[in-house]
Design a protein around this motif. Structure first.
Motif, PDB file in Angstrom:
ATOM      1  N   VAL A 236      53.098  41.095  42.876  1.00  0.00           N
ATOM      2  CA  VAL A 236      53.420  42.095  43.896  1.00  0.00           C
ATOM      3  C   VAL A 236      54.910  42.421  43.828  1.00  0.00           C
ATOM      4  O   VAL A 236      55.755  41.515  43.891  1.00  0.00           O
ATOM      5  N   LEU A 237      55.227  43.708  43.726  1.00  0.00           N
ATOM      6  CA  LEU A 237      56.606  44.157  43.561  1.00  0.00           C
ATOM      7  C   LEU A 237      56.983  45.107  44.692  1.00  0.00           C
ATOM      8  O   LEU A 237      56.392  46.188  44.839  1.00  0.00           O
ATOM      9  N   LEU A 438      52.116  36.132  43.426  1.00  0.00           N
ATOM     10  CA  LEU A 438      53.549  36.011  43.167  1.00  0.00           C
ATOM     11  C   LEU A 438      54.186  37.305  43.658  1.00  0.00           C
ATOM     12  O   LEU A 438      53.917  38.381  43.137  1.00  0.00           O
ATOM     13  N   SER A 439      55.018  37.194  44.672  1.00  0.00           N
ATOM     14  CA  SER A 439      55.609  38.356  45.336  1.00  0.00           C
ATOM     15  C   SER A 439      57.119  38.362  45.122  1.00  0.00           C
ATOM     16  O   SER A 439      57.787  37.350  45.360  1.00  0.00           O
ATOM     17  N   ILE A 440      57.657  39.499  44.654  1.00  0.00           N
ATOM     18  CA  ILE A 440      59.086  39.596  44.376  1.00  0.00           C
ATOM     19  C   ILE A 440      59.696  40.696  45.232  1.00  0.00           C
ATOM     20  O   ILE A 440      59.232  41.848  45.209  1.00  0.00           O
ATOM     21  N   GLY A 441      60.728  40.356  45.990  1.00  0.00           N
ATOM     22  CA  GLY A 441      61.388  41.318  46.864  1.00  0.00           C
ATOM     23  C   GLY A 441      62.526  42.041  46.174  1.00  0.00           C
ATOM     24  O   GLY A 441      62.822  41.813  44.998  1.00  0.00           O
ATOM     25  N   THR A 442      63.174  42.907  46.935  1.00  0.00           N
ATOM     26  CA  THR A 442      64.341  43.639  46.429  1.00  0.00           C
ATOM     27  C   THR A 442      65.579  43.279  47.248  1.00  0.00           C
ATOM     28  O   THR A 442      66.385  44.128  47.583  1.00  0.00           O
ATOM     29  N   ARG A 488      49.071  29.269  47.949  1.00  0.00           N
ATOM     30  CA  ARG A 488      48.582  30.377  47.117  1.00  0.00           C
ATOM     31  C   ARG A 488      49.443  31.630  47.249  1.00  0.00           C
ATOM     32  O   ARG A 488      49.008  32.721  46.918  1.00  0.00           O
ATOM     33  N   HIS A 489      50.662  31.461  47.743  1.00  0.00           N
ATOM     34  CA  HIS A 489      51.585  32.600  47.832  1.00  0.00           C
ATOM     35  C   HIS A 489      52.998  32.103  47.569  1.00  0.00           C
ATOM     36  O   HIS A 489      53.498  31.218  48.257  1.00  0.00           O
ATOM     37  N   LEU A 490      53.622  32.675  46.553  1.00  0.00           N
ATOM     38  CA  LEU A 490      55.000  32.306  46.220  1.00  0.00           C
ATOM     39  C   LEU A 490      55.862  33.560  46.324  1.00  0.00           C
ATOM     40  O   LEU A 490      55.622  34.550  45.623  1.00  0.00           O
ATOM     41  N   ARG A 529      52.867  27.836  38.000  1.00  0.00           N
ATOM     42  CA  ARG A 529      51.772  28.413  38.782  1.00  0.00           C
ATOM     43  C   ARG A 529      51.219  29.715  38.214  1.00  0.00           C
ATOM     44  O   ARG A 529      50.061  30.059  38.460  1.00  0.00           O
ATOM     45  N   PHE A 530      52.042  30.449  37.462  1.00  0.00           N
ATOM     46  CA  PHE A 530      51.608  31.774  37.032  1.00  0.00           C
ATOM     47  C   PHE A 530      51.752  32.038  35.533  1.00  0.00           C
ATOM     48  O   PHE A 530      50.896  32.676  34.940  1.00  0.00           O
ATOM     49  N   LEU A 531      52.814  31.571  34.913  1.00  0.00           N
ATOM     50  CA  LEU A 531      53.095  31.915  33.524  1.00  0.00           C
ATOM     51  C   LEU A 531      52.748  30.746  32.612  1.00  0.00           C
ATOM     52  O   LEU A 531      53.575  30.225  31.880  1.00  0.00           O
ATOM     53  N   ASP A 532      51.478  30.346  32.642  1.00  0.00           N
ATOM     54  CA  ASP A 532      51.051  29.142  31.951  1.00  0.00           C
ATOM     55  C   ASP A 532      50.528  29.392  30.542  1.00  0.00           C
ATOM     56  O   ASP A 532      49.944  28.510  29.923  1.00  0.00           O
ATOM     57  N   GLY A 533      50.699  30.621  30.035  1.00  0.00           N
ATOM     58  CA  GLY A 533      50.261  30.920  28.679  1.00  0.00           C
ATOM     59  C   GLY A 533      48.818  31.363  28.565  1.00  0.00           C
ATOM     60  O   GLY A 533      48.349  31.699  27.469  1.00  0.00           O
TER      61      GLY A 533
END
Length: 541
Positions: A236-237, A438-442, A488-490, A529-533
């Motif tokens: 989420v961006l 995976l949520s990334i803010g600005t 379940r939310h980072l 948690r997310f970029l496990d290949g």
């Protein structure tokens, strides 16, 4: 038609360890059970979750490697570690070795309480599992509060999930069962207390495997919409104008670190990507194959052209910036005729219908019910979500049926986590407890809006947009935490002392530096948690 295995998507928390003071024969029996149980679960389509206890490393590794050599995937086994056991060099070396045959999840602990440092890890495993199988364990006689296996059992039972208990291997589970006569009646596994007693006292590894797996197949654990034990992952961006530089910098640094560690293609780790406004541009670019670093270069090289200075007077009479300029730049970056449906990943792009101010979600045509924008170009989708009132003109899209006008999706979903969850649950039929976000803010700041109180339109005009964005982002995070919980939310973001305006291009380098630092600090948790290949399948197939 492909035959569906009986335990596909079922996640079994294997909670246990070899107790102290056992004979070699007894230790061999436990290892035989663990290896046989894991082998049987893998072969039936299920997934094992285990807390990385060193006494069980060998049998679990053997089962996993045998499964992989037979064509299976390494995500059949998830090994979970507390952050405190993922810091030292020897820990990191061991983790890299374990990633050859499993997925390794690293869970931050409670720094303020050493005694409870493993609590988040245990809650994470309980949250992720559908059923728990408990045996062995330590510390019951010395300190019951420190006995991890009984605690993991109780945590799972409190969530209403079924359990199986084996006391014949001794240790903490034997002590717990001896002390609590009600335990066997609280296991919710479809068996009577008498049947559970027989299982708990059984000493034959093969018989235990057969009895437990047979009962697992009878429980209502399988969901037709779940095809594996892996969670559905959403990126989420947030929106935020030129502050998307921060987001792009975070992603670019993660991607760089991932490649240095032998990984690749960051966005292909996600089943769904949602982005609003500047986040929509990022989401679409990544979905079309642009690298995070290429998206960062877009902000650095094109930011001042999209948001030129000295346009304050224009802001009061017209849209502050030229929509046509933005459109032409996006055509160069995304491709003039490129369709949104060419995205590798499923996309969710919030916008607003300008005519009546109704919310709208532009999506890739990933189901038969989501074909309303099947022919939209990537550029039009990006413009529709980025047309911030007073900053840009409305986006005008001429479809085969009608001409439609759209405004910035940040008006209602600057943080698009809620429309992303709705898309996954409503249209993709993903259970809420099988979703990771995976949520990334600005970036944010502690704005004080009270200085505008009582000042009428003139006083509120400069602050109103910031207030709307701030309130929406906060409410979205609160709701997401309610739906998902911290397991379940980072959320990755940074608070800064003073606000950076949506079009402040002078802050681009500062935002790049900040994003780079935040990415380095958060990479360990994000990678785990997310970029496990493990990449998602192409939704178009």
């Amino acid at each position: 038609m492909t035959r569906r295995l009986p335990l596909v998507g079922v996640r079994i928390h294997l909670s246990g360890s070899i107790p102290d003071k056992l004979s070699k024969e007894e230790e061999t029996g436990i290892c035989s059970f663990v290896q046989g149980f894991a082998t049987k679960i893998f072969s039936e389509g299920g997934t094992i979750i285990h807390g990385s206890h060193p006494t069980l490393s060998a049998p679990l590794e053997k089962s996993a490697r045998n499964f992989i050599s037979a064509g299976g995937k390494k995500d059949a086994l998830t090994l979970v570690r507390a952050q405190k056991y993922a810091i030292e060099a020897e820990h990191l070396k061991e983790i890299e070795y374990q990633r050859e045959y499993s997925v390794v999840q690293i869970i931050p602990g409670l720094k303020e309480d050493e005694e409870k440092s493993l609590v988040p890890m245990r809650e994470w495993m309980s949250e992720r599992s559908d059923v728990i199988v408990c045996f062995g364990g330590k510390w019951w006689d010395e300190n019951k509060l420190r006995a991890g296996v009984p605690e993991e059992l109780d945590t799972t039972l409190e969530r209403g999930k079924p359990a199986f208990v084996i006391s014949s291997f001794g240790g903490a589970m034997k002590g717990y069962l001896d002390d609590d006569s009600t335990l066997l009646s609280r296991l919710r596994n479809g068996l009577s207390p008498e049947q559970n007693f027989e299982i708990s006292k059984n000493t034959s590894p093969k018989a235990l495997v057969d009895k437990i797996v047979t009962q697992l197949k009878l429980l209502p654990l399988v969901r037709n919409s779940v095809s594996s034990g892996r969670n559905f992952r959403i990126l989420v961006l947030d929106g935020g104008g030129i502050r998307g530089t921060f987001t792009a910098s975070v992603l670019a640094k993660w991607d760089d670190m991932l490649k240095k560690g032998g990984g690749n293609e960051l966005v292909k780790h996600f089943d769904l990507v949602a982005g609003t406004s500047t986040g929509a541009i990022l989401a679409i670019g990544l979905g079309l194959g642009l690298t995070p670093n290429e998206m960062l270069s877009f902000y650095k090289s094109k930011g001042s052209k999209i948001f030129p200075k000295n346009r304050k007077m224009r802001h009061w009479l017209n849209s502050k910036h030229d929509s046509q300029t933005l459109g032409e730049i996006l055509k160069d970056v995304l491709g003039e005729d490129t369709l949104l449906s060419e995205s590798y990943c499923k996309l969710v792009i919030p916008t607003v219908r300008a005519v009546h101010g109704e919310t709208e979600v532009i999506t890739t045509p990933h189901t038969q019910d989501r074909t309303g924008f099947h022919g939209i170009t990537a550029v039009d989708a990006a413009l529709a979500s980025s047309a911030a009132p007073t900053y840009f003109d409305e986006a005008v899209i001429d479809t085969e049926i009608a001409v439609e006008k759209y405004l910035d999706g940040g008006i209602w979903a600057n943080n698009p986590i809620i429309p992303a969850l709705a898309e996954a649950v409503r249209y993709l039929d993903i259970p809420l407890d099988r979703i990771d976000v995976l949520s990334i803010g600005t970036m944010g700041n502690e704005s004080d809006f009270t200085k505008s109180l009582g000042k009428g339109k003139a006083g509120w005009a400069p602050e109103s947009a910031d207030l709307f964005f701030s309130a929406q982002e906060h409410s979205a995070l609160i709701m997401a935490e309610s739906f998902l919980g911290p397991a379940r939310h980072l959320r990755i973001n940074q608070q800064i002392p003073s606000e950076i305006k949506l079009d402040d291009t002078e802050a681009i380098e500062d935002m790049t530096t900040r994003g780079n630092r935040v990415a380095k600090d958060s990479f360990s948790a994000v990678r785990s948690r997310f970029l496990d290949g493990i990449h998602v399948e192409d939704w178009k197939s």
